[in-house]
Design an enzyme around this catalytic site. Structure first.
Site, PDB file in Angstrom:
ATOM      1  N   CYS A  62      10.017  -6.372   4.688  1.00 32.73           N
ATOM      2  CA  CYS A  62      10.351  -5.715   6.212  1.00 32.73           C
ATOM      3  C   CYS A  62      10.362  -5.115   6.757  1.00 32.73           C
ATOM      4  CB  CYS A  62       9.898  -7.172   6.776  1.00 32.73           C
ATOM      5  SG  CYS A  62      11.711  -7.865   7.159  1.00 32.73           S
ATOM      6  N   GLU A  80       7.273 -13.706  12.595  1.00 29.43           N
ATOM      7  CA  GLU A  80       7.542 -11.873  11.813  1.00 29.43           C
ATOM      8  C   GLU A  80       7.148 -10.986  11.500  1.00 29.43           C
ATOM      9  OE1 GLU A  80      10.914 -12.632  12.678  1.00 29.43           O
ATOM     10  OE2 GLU A  80      10.179 -14.518  14.143  1.00 29.43           O
TER      11      GLU A  80
HETATM   12  P1  NAD Z   1      -0.170 -11.519   4.948  1.00 33.25           P
HETATM   13  O1  NAD Z   1      -0.416 -11.836   6.120  1.00 33.25           O
HETATM   14  O2  NAD Z   1      -1.457 -11.075   4.218  1.00 33.25           O
HETATM   15  O3  NAD Z   1      -0.410 -12.807   3.970  1.00 33.25           O
HETATM   16  C1  NAD Z   1       0.867 -13.844   4.337  1.00 33.25           C
HETATM   17  C2  NAD Z   1       0.709 -15.236   4.588  1.00 33.25           C
HETATM   18  O4  NAD Z   1      -0.581 -15.098   5.634  1.00 33.25           O
HETATM   19  C3  NAD Z   1       0.040 -15.674   3.082  1.00 33.25           C
HETATM   20  O5  NAD Z   1       0.416 -16.721   2.879  1.00 33.25           O
HETATM   21  C4  NAD Z   1      -1.666 -15.868   3.462  1.00 33.25           C
HETATM   22  O6  NAD Z   1      -2.111 -16.501   2.606  1.00 33.25           O
HETATM   23  C5  NAD Z   1      -1.430 -15.454   4.860  1.00 33.25           C
HETATM   24  N1  NAD Z   1      -3.050 -15.483   5.695  1.00 33.25           N
HETATM   25  C6  NAD Z   1      -3.627 -14.437   5.475  1.00 33.25           C
HETATM   26  N2  NAD Z   1      -4.217 -14.373   6.086  1.00 33.25           N
HETATM   27  C7  NAD Z   1      -5.020 -15.577   7.161  1.00 33.25           C
HETATM   28  C8  NAD Z   1      -5.586 -15.511   8.147  1.00 33.25           C
HETATM   29  N3  NAD Z   1      -6.118 -15.731   8.939  1.00 33.25           N
HETATM   30  N4  NAD Z   1      -4.989 -16.855   8.978  1.00 33.25           N
HETATM   31  C9  NAD Z   1      -3.514 -17.681   8.418  1.00 33.25           C
HETATM   32  N5  NAD Z   1      -2.842 -17.061   7.051  1.00 33.25           N
HETATM   33  C10 NAD Z   1      -3.505 -16.255   6.277  1.00 33.25           C
HETATM   34  O7  NAD Z   1       1.776 -10.455   4.461  1.00 33.25           O
HETATM   35  P2  NAD Z   1       2.049 -10.446   2.841  1.00 33.25           P
HETATM   36  O8  NAD Z   1       0.860  -9.291   2.450  1.00 33.25           O
HETATM   37  O9  NAD Z   1       1.629 -11.674   1.879  1.00 33.25           O
HETATM   38  O10 NAD Z   1       2.559 -10.164   3.269  1.00 33.25           O
HETATM   39  C11 NAD Z   1       3.859  -8.971   3.772  1.00 33.25           C
HETATM   40  C12 NAD Z   1       4.165  -8.767   4.626  1.00 33.25           C
HETATM   41  O11 NAD Z   1       4.684  -9.182   5.559  1.00 33.25           O
HETATM   42  C13 NAD Z   1       4.385  -7.470   5.534  1.00 33.25           C
HETATM   43  O12 NAD Z   1       3.750  -6.434   6.781  1.00 33.25           O
HETATM   44  C14 NAD Z   1       5.788  -7.474   5.341  1.00 33.25           C
HETATM   45  O13 NAD Z   1       6.733  -6.394   6.891  1.00 33.25           O
HETATM   46  C15 NAD Z   1       6.083  -8.661   6.369  1.00 33.25           C
HETATM   47  N6  NAD Z   1       7.228  -9.751   6.313  1.00 33.25           N
HETATM   48  C16 NAD Z   1       7.724  -9.761   7.711  1.00 33.25           C
HETATM   49  C17 NAD Z   1       9.018  -9.892   7.522  1.00 33.25           C
HETATM   50  C18 NAD Z   1       9.759 -10.026   8.674  1.00 33.25           C
HETATM   51  O14 NAD Z   1      10.919 -11.097   8.995  1.00 33.25           O
HETATM   52  N7  NAD Z   1       9.519 -10.086  10.383  1.00 33.25           N
HETATM   53  C19 NAD Z   1       9.126 -10.753   6.234  1.00 33.25           C
HETATM   54  C20 NAD Z   1       8.801 -10.752   5.125  1.00 33.25           C
HETATM   55  C21 NAD Z   1       7.101  -9.828   5.280  1.00 33.25           C
END
Ligand code: NAD
Length: 477
Positions: free
Chosen positions: A278, A244
Site C-alpha cells: 500500500c 485502510e
Molecule cells: P480489494 O478491496 O479488492 O479486496 C480486499 C477484500 O475486500 C477482499 O477480501 C475482497 O474479497 C473484499 N471485497 C471486494 N469487493 C468487495 C465489496 N464490494 N464489498 C465488500 N468486500 C469486498 O483489495 P485487494 O486487491 O485485495 O488489495 C489490494 C489493495 O489493498 C490495494 O489498493 C492496496 O493499496 C490496498 N491495501 C491498503 C493497505 C493500507 O493499510 N492502506 C494495506 C494493504 C493493502
C-alpha cells in the site's frame, strides 16, 4: 493442495453452498488451494451466531482475553513455516518476505495482548459526592475484510486488536489467499472460546454480504473502490467503518542528494513485493539537477534484480498476484508510452508461465498520466522531472490519495516543509520504509479513514461510555 473449511458459530466445515474457488500459484499456474464460497444466507447466519457469542466474550476479563491472544500468537508462531510457504504459493512474494510478514503479524498480536489490558478510560472531576468516569467498552461484532498483499500481517492487526478489546470477529480473507486466512484462523481459534472468531471465504460478493449485515464495525483493508462500496453499505446499517485503502505514494528526489543512494531508496520503495505494497513508491518527482544520474542508477538496479518464483531462496522479484492484475499494471505502462513516456528498462510482458512482470523504469512521464496519478500496484517506477522543490511538493500533494510520502533531501528546511505541507498520513524523510514501532496515522482522502494500526486501533474497536453516579435522593447510599 489445501482444502479449506469455513468456521461459523464455532463449527468448522459449515456452509459453502455458494460453490468453490480455486487459487493458482502465480509463479507457475499450479493449483494451491480450494475454498468454499459462502452464500448470503450463510453470511447472515454467521452474523447471528457471532451476535450470540458477543456478550460472554465482552464480559471476559481483559487480562484473560490478553492471555488468549498470547496463546494465539504462540500458535501462529508454531505455524510460521507453513504460513509463509502458503503465502508465497498463493500470492507469489519471496519466501523471506512472506516469513517477515508472518513474524510482523505475531509481533502485532503480542503487542496488542500487552497493551490492551493497560488501556483504561479517564476519571472526571465532578461534584464531590458523585462519581464520574469514562470507560471503553467492546463495540460488539466486527467484520474484518482483508487483502492478499501482506495477508498475515494485515489480518493479525485487525483481528488481534478487535478480539483483545472484547469484540467477536467475522473474518473474510481475500479470495486470492484463502488458505493463508484459514491457517491463521485455525491457529487463533484454538486459543479462543468457540464462536468468538468466524471464518467466511469467497470473493467480493461474500465481502459485500458481510458489509450489509447488522454488525457494529466493518474494518476493510483493500482497494479504494471496495472501501467506498463498503462505506455505502454500512451507511444503511449504521455500522462504524474503518478503511485502510489504496495509495499513490510520491517520492521526491531533491537537488543535491547522492543519486546512487536515491536510486537504492527508489528501487526498494517501487520494487519490494513487486510493488504490491500500500505504501509502495508509485511516482517519483526528481529534480532536474540530479535526474539523469538518478535514472541511470535506478535503471541499473531494476535490471539487476533476480526474478523468479518466490520459493527460490535467491529470488528478489516474484510474480504479480495473477495475470488479471498484470494486465492492469501493463495497461497503465502501455498507456503512458502511448502518451509520450519512454520505457528505460522492463515494460514488456514476458513469455512463459505465471504472472511475472519485470522491474520497470519509465521516464518522460507527466504528472497527469494515469500511471502517475492512479495506483499501479506493480514493480513500476514512473519518473517526472521537476525544476524546483516547490514544483515537486506541489505535484506530490496533488493527488486523490493521502496515504504516505517520502522526501529524499539534505535540506532541513525542505524536510520541515515536507512534513508540514504534504496532505498524507505518513511522511518519511530519507528512508522509504522507516518508522518506529507503534506508529499509526490517519489515511486521508481516497486512502481511507480511521486508524488502521498501532495502539490507536484498540480505541477504534471500543466505544467510550461516560458514567455519572450520584447517591439516591441526593443523600446517602
Ligand atoms: P480489494 O478491496 O479488492 O479486496 C480486499 C477484500 O475486500 C477482499 O477480501 C475482497 O474479497 C473484499 N471485497 C471486494 N469487493 C468487495 C465489496 N464490494 N464489498 C465488500 N468486500 C469486498 O483489495 P485487494 O486487491 O485485495 O488489495 C489490494 C489493495 O489493498 C490495494 O489498493 C492496496 O493499496 C490496498 N491495501 C491498503 C493497505 C493500507 O493499510 N492502506 C494495506 C494493504 C493493502
Amino acid at each position: 493442495m489445501y482444502t479449506i473449511a469455513q468456521l461459523v458459530g464455532g463449527v468448522w466445515g459449515a456452509g459453502g453452498d455458494g460453490g468453490e474457488l480455486v487459487v493458482h500459484d502465480p509463479a507457475d499456474g499450479s493449483p494451491v488451494s480450494t475454498a468454499p464460497v459462502a452464500t448470503a444466507d450463510e453470511v447472515g447466519k454467521a452474523a447471528q451466531a457471532a451476535r450470540g457469542a458477543a456478550a460472554e466474550w465482552a464480559a471476559t476479563a481483559p487480562a484473560a482475553r490478553a492471555a488468549a491472544l498470547h496463546r494465539a500468537a504462540d500458535a501462529v508462531a508454531a505455524a510460521t513455516d507453513e504460513l509463509a510457504a502458503v503465502v508465497t504459493a498463493e500470492m507469489g512474494k519471496p519466501l523471506a518476505d512472506a516469513r517477515g510478514g508472518v513474524e510482523a503479524g505475531i509481533g502485532t498480536l503480542r503487542q496488542y495482548a500487552e497493551l490492551a489490558p493497560l488501556r483504561g478510560g479517564r476519571t472526571l472531576n465532578g461534584a464531590g459526592d458523585a462519581l464520574d468516569f469514562m470507560t471503553p467498552q467492546p463495540r460488539g461484532v466486527v467484520a474484518a475484510i482483508t487483502p492478499w498483499n501482506d495477508p498475515v500481517a494485515v489480518s493479525c492487526g485487525l483481528l488481534g486488536a478487535a478480539l483483545v478489546t472484547g469484540n467477536v470477529v467475522l473474518y473474510k480473507p481475500s479470495e486470492r489467499t484463502p488458505a493463508t486466512g484459514w491457517l491463521l484462523a485455525r491457529a487463533l481459534d484454538g486459543a479462543l472460546p468457540a464462536g468468538v472468531l468466524s471464518l467466511l471465504t469467497g470473493g467480493p460478493q461474500v465481502g459485500a454480504a458481510l458489509a450489509a449485515q447488522e454488525v457494529d464495525v466493518v474494518a476493510h483493508v483493500g482497494s479504494t473502490a471496495t472501501g467506498r462500496a463498503i462505506a455505502a453499505a454500512a451507511a444503511g446499517t449504521g455500522a462504524k467503518v474503518l478503511l485502510e485503502n489504496g495509495g499513490s505514494d510520491p517520492l521526491v528526489v531533491d537537488a543535491g542528494v547522492d543519486p546512487e543512494w536515491a536510486a537504492e531508496q527508489a528501487a526498494l520503495g517501487a520494487f519490494a513485493n513487486a510493488g504490491q505494497i500500500c505504501v509502495a513508491v508509485e511516482r517519483i518527482y526528481a529534480h532536474r539537477d540530479v535526474a539523469e544520474d538518478f535514472v541511470a542508477a535506478l535503471v541499473r538496479r531494476a535490471g539487476a534484480l533476480r526474478t523468479g518464483p518466490g520459493r527460490n531462496p535467491d529470488t528478489e522479484l516474484g510474480p504479480l498476484v495473477d495475470r488479471r492484475h498484470r494486465d492492469h499494471v501493463h495497461g497503465q505502462v502501455a498507456a503512458a508510452v502511448a502518451a509520450g513516456a519512454r520505457v528505460r528498462v522492463g515494460g514488456e510482458v514476458p513469455d512463459g508461465p505465471g504472472a511475472f512482470y519485470p522491474a520497470t523504469v519509465v521516464t518522460d512521464c507527466r504528472h497527469d498520466m494515469p500511471l502517475v496519478r492512479e495506483e499501479t500496484f506493480g514493480p513500476v517506477a514512473p519518473v517526472v522531472v521537476v525544476d524546483s522543490y516547490e514544483e515537486a511538493l506541489r505535484c506530490a500533494a496533488d493527488s486523490p490519495y493521502g496515504l504516505a510520502a517520502t522526501v529524499l533531501t539534505a535540506s532541513m528546511s525542505h524536510a520541515q516543509r515536507a512534513w508540514r505541507e504534504l496532505p498524507v498520513g505518513t511522511v518519511k524523510i530519507n528512508s522509504v520504509f522507516g518508522g518506529a514501532p507503534g506508529g499509526a496515522a490517519h489515511p486521508r482522502g481516497a486512502s481511507g479513514q480511521g486508524f488502521g494500526y498501532g495502539p490507536e486501533l484498540l480505541d477504534e474497536f471500543t466505544a467510550t461510555k461516560a458514567v455519572h453516579i450520584e447517591a439516591p435522593a441526593g443523600g446517602h447510599w
